[in-house]
Every structure is written in structure tokens, then in C-alpha cells.
Design an enzyme around this catalytic site. Structure first.
Site, PDB file in Angstrom:
ATOM      1  N   GLN A  70      54.677   8.650  68.338  1.00 14.27           N
ATOM      2  CA  GLN A  70      56.085   8.310  68.620  1.00 14.27           C
ATOM      3  C   GLN A  70      56.527   6.966  68.090  1.00 14.27           C
ATOM      4  O   GLN A  70      57.579   6.477  68.472  1.00 14.27           O
ATOM      5  CB  GLN A  70      56.399   8.330  70.128  1.00 14.27           C
ATOM      6  CG  GLN A  70      55.791   9.470  70.883  1.00 14.27           C
ATOM      7  CD  GLN A  70      56.650  10.705  70.863  1.00 14.27           C
ATOM      8  OE1 GLN A  70      57.767  10.659  70.382  1.00 14.27           O
ATOM      9  NE2 GLN A  70      56.117  11.809  71.327  1.00 14.27           N
ATOM     10  N   THR A  71      55.730   6.305  67.276  1.00 17.09           N
ATOM     11  CA  THR A  71      56.232   5.048  66.724  1.00 17.09           C
ATOM     12  C   THR A  71      55.684   4.824  65.314  1.00 17.09           C
ATOM     13  O   THR A  71      54.986   5.662  64.781  1.00 17.09           O
ATOM     14  CB  THR A  71      55.942   3.876  67.687  1.00 17.09           C
ATOM     15  OG1 THR A  71      56.652   2.733  67.232  1.00 17.09           O
ATOM     16  CG2 THR A  71      54.465   3.543  67.747  1.00 17.09           C
TER      17      THR A  71
ATOM     18  N   GLY B 174      56.134   1.626  74.683  1.00 19.22           N
ATOM     19  CA  GLY B 174      56.757   2.743  75.380  1.00 19.22           C
ATOM     20  C   GLY B 174      55.747   3.800  75.824  1.00 19.22           C
ATOM     21  O   GLY B 174      54.562   3.690  75.565  1.00 19.22           O
ATOM     22  N   TYR B 175      56.260   4.803  76.506  1.00 23.87           N
ATOM     23  CA  TYR B 175      55.429   5.933  76.943  1.00 23.87           C
ATOM     24  C   TYR B 175      54.152   5.434  77.632  1.00 23.87           C
ATOM     25  O   TYR B 175      53.046   5.585  77.137  1.00 23.87           O
ATOM     26  CB  TYR B 175      55.065   6.841  75.758  1.00 23.87           C
ATOM     27  CG  TYR B 175      56.268   7.386  75.066  1.00 23.87           C
ATOM     28  CD1 TYR B 175      56.886   8.554  75.536  1.00 23.87           C
ATOM     29  CD2 TYR B 175      56.811   6.743  73.975  1.00 23.87           C
ATOM     30  CE1 TYR B 175      58.011   9.048  74.916  1.00 23.87           C
ATOM     31  CE2 TYR B 175      57.937   7.223  73.356  1.00 23.87           C
ATOM     32  CZ  TYR B 175      58.533   8.377  73.823  1.00 23.87           C
ATOM     33  OH  TYR B 175      59.654   8.861  73.207  1.00 23.87           O
TER      34      TYR B 175
ATOM     35  N   CYS C  30      57.234  11.429  50.026  1.00 25.37           N
ATOM     36  CA  CYS C  30      58.017  12.587  50.476  1.00 25.37           C
ATOM     37  C   CYS C  30      58.863  12.163  51.687  1.00 25.37           C
ATOM     38  O   CYS C  30      58.675  12.621  52.803  1.00 25.37           O
ATOM     39  CB  CYS C  30      57.073  13.740  50.822  1.00 25.37           C
ATOM     40  SG  CYS C  30      57.915  15.312  51.005  1.00 25.37           S
TER      41      CYS C  30
ATOM     42  N   GLU D 238      45.513   6.134  66.529  1.00 21.30           N
ATOM     43  CA  GLU D 238      46.227   7.414  66.650  1.00 21.30           C
ATOM     44  C   GLU D 238      46.999   7.497  67.962  1.00 21.30           C
ATOM     45  O   GLU D 238      48.108   8.024  67.996  1.00 21.30           O
ATOM     46  CB  GLU D 238      45.247   8.593  66.521  1.00 21.30           C
ATOM     47  CG  GLU D 238      44.734   8.807  65.110  1.00 21.30           C
ATOM     48  CD  GLU D 238      45.836   9.164  64.110  1.00 21.30           C
ATOM     49  OE1 GLU D 238      46.925   9.569  64.532  1.00 21.30           O
ATOM     50  OE2 GLU D 238      45.603   9.000  62.898  1.00 21.30           O
TER      51      GLU D 238
ATOM     52  N   TYR E 109      46.806  17.374  68.158  1.00 18.38           N
ATOM     53  CA  TYR E 109      46.953  16.567  66.942  1.00 18.38           C
ATOM     54  C   TYR E 109      45.889  15.454  66.903  1.00 18.38           C
ATOM     55  O   TYR E 109      45.197  15.263  65.898  1.00 18.38           O
ATOM     56  CB  TYR E 109      48.364  15.951  66.858  1.00 18.38           C
ATOM     57  CG  TYR E 109      48.372  14.820  65.864  1.00 18.38           C
ATOM     58  CD1 TYR E 109      48.419  15.103  64.505  1.00 18.38           C
ATOM     59  CD2 TYR E 109      48.237  13.494  66.266  1.00 18.38           C
ATOM     60  CE1 TYR E 109      48.347  14.087  63.566  1.00 18.38           C
ATOM     61  CE2 TYR E 109      48.153  12.474  65.345  1.00 18.38           C
ATOM     62  CZ  TYR E 109      48.218  12.774  64.002  1.00 18.38           C
ATOM     63  OH  TYR E 109      48.124  11.774  63.080  1.00 18.38           O
TER      64      TYR E 109
ATOM     65  N   CYS F 201      55.084  22.301  44.181  1.00 18.16           N
ATOM     66  CA  CYS F 201      55.964  22.249  45.361  1.00 18.16           C
ATOM     67  C   CYS F 201      57.166  23.192  45.239  1.00 18.16           C
ATOM     68  O   CYS F 201      58.028  23.020  44.377  1.00 18.16           O
ATOM     69  CB  CYS F 201      56.455  20.810  45.554  1.00 18.16           C
ATOM     70  SG  CYS F 201      57.512  20.610  46.990  1.00 18.16           S
TER      71      CYS F 201
ATOM     72  N   ASP G 159      51.114  15.794  61.834  1.00 20.01           N
ATOM     73  CA  ASP G 159      52.122  14.939  62.472  1.00 20.01           C
ATOM     74  C   ASP G 159      53.468  15.160  61.775  1.00 20.01           C
ATOM     75  O   ASP G 159      53.607  16.067  60.938  1.00 20.01           O
ATOM     76  CB  ASP G 159      51.691  13.461  62.423  1.00 20.01           C
ATOM     77  CG  ASP G 159      51.672  12.907  61.001  1.00 20.01           C
ATOM     78  OD1 ASP G 159      51.946  13.667  60.044  1.00 20.01           O
ATOM     79  OD2 ASP G 159      51.392  11.704  60.843  1.00 20.01           O
TER      80      ASP G 159
ATOM     81  N   CYS H 252      60.355  12.880  44.287  1.00 16.04           N
ATOM     82  CA  CYS H 252      59.569  13.993  43.724  1.00 16.04           C
ATOM     83  C   CYS H 252      59.025  13.663  42.339  1.00 16.04           C
ATOM     84  O   CYS H 252      57.954  14.140  41.959  1.00 16.04           O
ATOM     85  CB  CYS H 252      60.407  15.262  43.683  1.00 16.04           C
ATOM     86  SG  CYS H 252      60.971  15.761  45.317  1.00 16.04           S
TER      87      CYS H 252
ATOM     88  N   CYS I 189      55.630  12.249  42.672  1.00 16.06           N
ATOM     89  CA  CYS I 189      54.750  12.958  43.607  1.00 16.06           C
ATOM     90  C   CYS I 189      53.638  13.712  42.865  1.00 16.06           C
ATOM     91  O   CYS I 189      53.925  14.462  41.925  1.00 16.06           O
ATOM     92  CB  CYS I 189      55.570  13.932  44.444  1.00 16.06           C
ATOM     93  SG  CYS I 189      54.558  14.871  45.605  1.00 16.06           S
TER      94      CYS I 189
HETATM   95  S1  SF4 Z   1      57.495  17.295  45.195  1.00 15.86           S
HETATM   96 FE1  SF4 Z   1      57.510  18.293  47.195  1.00 15.86          FE
HETATM   97  S2  SF4 Z   1      55.885  17.280  48.345  1.00 15.86           S
HETATM   98 FE2  SF4 Z   1      56.352  15.988  46.589  1.00 15.86          FE
HETATM   99  S3  SF4 Z   1      57.893  14.504  47.291  1.00 15.86           S
HETATM  100 FE3  SF4 Z   1      58.997  16.230  46.420  1.00 15.86          FE
HETATM  101  S4  SF4 Z   1      59.368  17.585  48.157  1.00 15.86           S
HETATM  102 FE4  SF4 Z   1      57.765  16.181  48.798  1.00 15.86          FE
END
Ligand code: SF4
Length: 353
Positions: A47-48, A86-87, A195, A42, A125, A211, A143, A202, A205
Site C-alpha cells: 500500500q505504499t 499507516g495500516y 510500464c 515486502e 502475495y 506485448c 502486485d 513502450c 521496453c
Molecule cells: S510494451 Fe507492453 S509491457 Fe512494455 S511498456 Fe509497453 S505496455 Fe508495458
């Protein structure tokens, strides 16, 4: 459209059981994660990208397989192996954190967000990620990937960064009591693989029925971003001081601040206005006949661009200067940030031209 947190949890966890990414710091399904590996990954992942981190993670765990070993390591060795991530303040905090865990906690990471937050280099985080992934605590690490997924799921109209607390709260509503670590990693994986920022898939997904962003027809416009401010440009003059025996002058940067504790070639401060030769000379580290090398070195940090003029000068064999003299072919033995490597390459090219 109203989203059902229970449906989201069920669908996302069952998707994760089939599609989870196999990452070197992750425990196999059903096994407990190693808190040291979770913490190390973590910190490295801030940042990468995962692809960048994998070889660094292998190098660190190969050399220091347990937190006690990392705590006992020489800081310069840690910074050296960190080069390219970095960092560097993160590497210094990594080492400091390992020492606190080894010394004050008997080599065991604390298992709550509150206690983790008291360790060096662990922010909100990272504390949530370790608590959830390593210890199964009900915590919600948010994140960049999770921000994107949550902003789309809930169709958050407010622009970032102002919307961040709202997104954190909404993401928190989804976190289950059980398998919080798997759920956190599932959100991260979904953001990383399905996503996507520009073209979310989508159709593939598991959350598309829930969503609001998908239902809007333009999920890629979330999260909404405030228009970007231009980064300022800073200017500096760096001195490539070479002794008659060929060695060059290095010094250590202050412990705190940008590139804290890293080695550098001496330079003026990096300010918003450019430098005249006379002004720059006040910062010259040794007496020498300085000449400006052709071309400047440019580098971009998170908050500004930097343009460095490079002045090269030869000085007597006995010149002292404040710092250490190093043969150019041994520069790789020092923890040099990327900017300084660019300067070395530029200066060595300048001499040979
Ligand atoms: S349905 Fe919603 S959560 Fe799933 S990939 Fe598409 S935008 Fe992202």
C-alpha cells in the site's frame, strides 16, 4: 498476436541485469538475499511506495538488524517507528511474525509459500515474493505493477477486480524455473519504471515485441477497471479532554479492527449519520463543560471518509477517565495514527485561538 514466454523471460532478465533498481533490501547481483530484509521490505511496501519505505526500512534495520532483535522489541516501540506508514495492523502482525520466526523457527524464515502463509501478516502475495526473492522458489508474486504489466502483455479485456485470477494465472505462465526471484523483481521494476500507469514507455521496453497491449495501440487502457464506487462518509465526535495541569486524555483502541491497538482521543463511534450534541454526550469520557471547536477534522481511510467534530472541555485536576493523561508536548511519545495527530493539531490551535 501470440506471446512467447521463453522470449519474455530471456529479454526481461537481460534487461534486469542492466537496469535493475538498486534498493537497500536487495542483494547485489549473484548474491543471496537476506530473508529478513526481503520480508520486512515486502510488508512495508504493501500500500505504499518505494520512496516512502526507504527511510523506514533504514530505521527498522538500524534498530533491529535481525529478526530476533525485532521479536524482542517492545510493541509500542515498533508501532512508534511505524508511524506514518499507516495500516497499523501490519505493524502488529510484523511484530507477531518476528516472534513466531524467532521462537518456532530458530530465527530462520521458512522457505516455501505454504509454510510462509502460516505466519502472521503474510498473505498470498507476500509469501510468493519471499519464496521467490529470498529462496529462489518458482513463485509468482503479483502486485499492482505486475498486474499492470501482465494485463497489457496479454491484453486482458476483463475488468478488475474480476480479472485478478486470470492475470495471476497468465503471470504465472511467464515465471521461469531458474532465477524466479530476479524475474519477479524484474516485472516489478518494469512496472515501476517503464510500464507506467498513464504513459508507458513502450519504445524502451524489452517486451515490446511480445506485448499485445502495445500492438493494440492503446496499452494505457489496460488493466481495465470497473467503474469506481463512491466512498461513504462516516461521522464522529471526538473529545479533547484537558485537565487543569494541561494533560489530555488518551485511550487505547481495541486490539483488532481499524487502527487496532493504537492510541486515540476518546470519541463516539464513527457512523454513517451525523451526531446531535445530546447523542454525543453519552460517549463523553469525563464530566466537563464541552464546547465545539470551530471547523471539523476530515480524514480519508481506504474504505470511507471521516468527518470529526471536536469537543474540547476542561475538567478537574483529579479527574480519572478511562485511559491515560498525557502532556500535549509528549503526545509524540505515543503511537498516534495520523488522524489523531490532525485532531491534536486542530484542538491545540482551537485552545490558543
Ligand atoms: S510494451 Fe507492453 S509491457 Fe512494455 S511498456 Fe509497453 S505496455 Fe508495458
Amino acid at each position: 498476436m501470440s506471446l512467447s514466454p521463453a522470449n519474455c523471460r530471456r529479454r526481461l532478465l537481460s534487461w534486469y541485469d542492466k537496469e535493475r533498481r538498486d534498493l537497500p533490501w536487495r542483494a547485489p547481483p549473484g548474491r543471496d538475499a537476506d530473508p529478513y530484509k526481503v520480508w520486512l521490505s515486502e510488508i512495508m511496501l504493501q500500500q505504499t511506495t518505494v520512496a516512502t519505505v526507504i527511510p523506514y526500512f533504514a530505521a527498522f534495520t538500524g534498530r533491529w538488524p535481525r529478526v530476533e532483535a525485532l521479536a524482542a522489541a517492545d510493541l509500542d516501540d515498533v508501532l512508534h517507528l511505524w508511524q506514518g506508514l499507516g495500516y497499523y495492523a501490519r505493524a502488529r502482525n510484523l511484530h507477531a511474525c518476528a516472534q513466531v520466526v524467532a521462537r518456532d523457527h530458530g530465527g530462520r524464515f521458512p522457505d516455501t509459500e505454504e509454510a510462509l502463509l502460516r505466519l502472521p501478516g503474510i498473505g498470498v502475495y507476500t509469501a510468493a515474493a519471499i519464496a521467490a526473492i529470498a529462496f529462489g522458489r518458482k513463485a509468482t508474486p503479483v502486485d499492482g505493477n505486475v498486474v499492470r504489466v501482465a494485463a497489457r502483455l496479454f491484453e486482458v479485456d476483463r475488468p478488475l477486480p474480476g480479472a485478478r485470477p486470470e492475470i495471476q494465472r497468465l503471470a504465472g505462465q511467464l515465471t521461469p524455473d531458474r532465477r524466479a526471484g530476479d524475474f519477479a523483481q524484474a516485472m516489478m521494476d518494469l512496472g515501476a519504471t517503464v510500464c507506467a500507469p498513464r504513459r508507458p514507455r513502450c519504445g524502451d521496453c524489452p517486451l515490446n515485441a511480445e506485448c499485445a497491449g502495445y500492438a493494440s495501440g492503446h496499452p494505457e487502457s489496460y488493466p481495465v477497471r470497473a467503474s469506481k464506487k463512491q466512498k461513504p462518509t462516516r461521522y464522529g465526535v471526538v473529545f479533547w479532554a484537558e485537565r487543569a495541569d494541561g494533560s489530555v486524555l488518551l485511550r487505547r483502541r481495541p486490539e483488532t479492527g481499524l487502527l487496532g491497538g493504537m492510541m486515540e482521543f476518546p470519541s463516539t463511534e464513527w457512523r454513517l449519520g451525523s451526531w446531535t450534541p445530546e447523542e454525543a454526550m453519552a460517549s463523553a469520557p469525563v464530566d466537563a463543560r464541552w464546547r465545539r471547536l470551530r471547523g471539523d477534522v476530515r480524514h480519508t481511510f481506504t474504505h470511507f471518509h471521516l468527518e470529526m467534530q471536536v469537543l474540547a472541555g476542561r475538567t478537574s485536576k483529579s479527574a480519572a477517565g478511562s485511559g491515560i493523561w498525557c502532556a500535549p508536548e509528549r503526545l509524540g511519545e505515543h503511537a498516534l495514527p495520523t488522524l489523531m495527530k490532525k485532531i491534536a493539531k486542530h484542538a491545540r490551535g482551537g485552545y490558543s485561538s
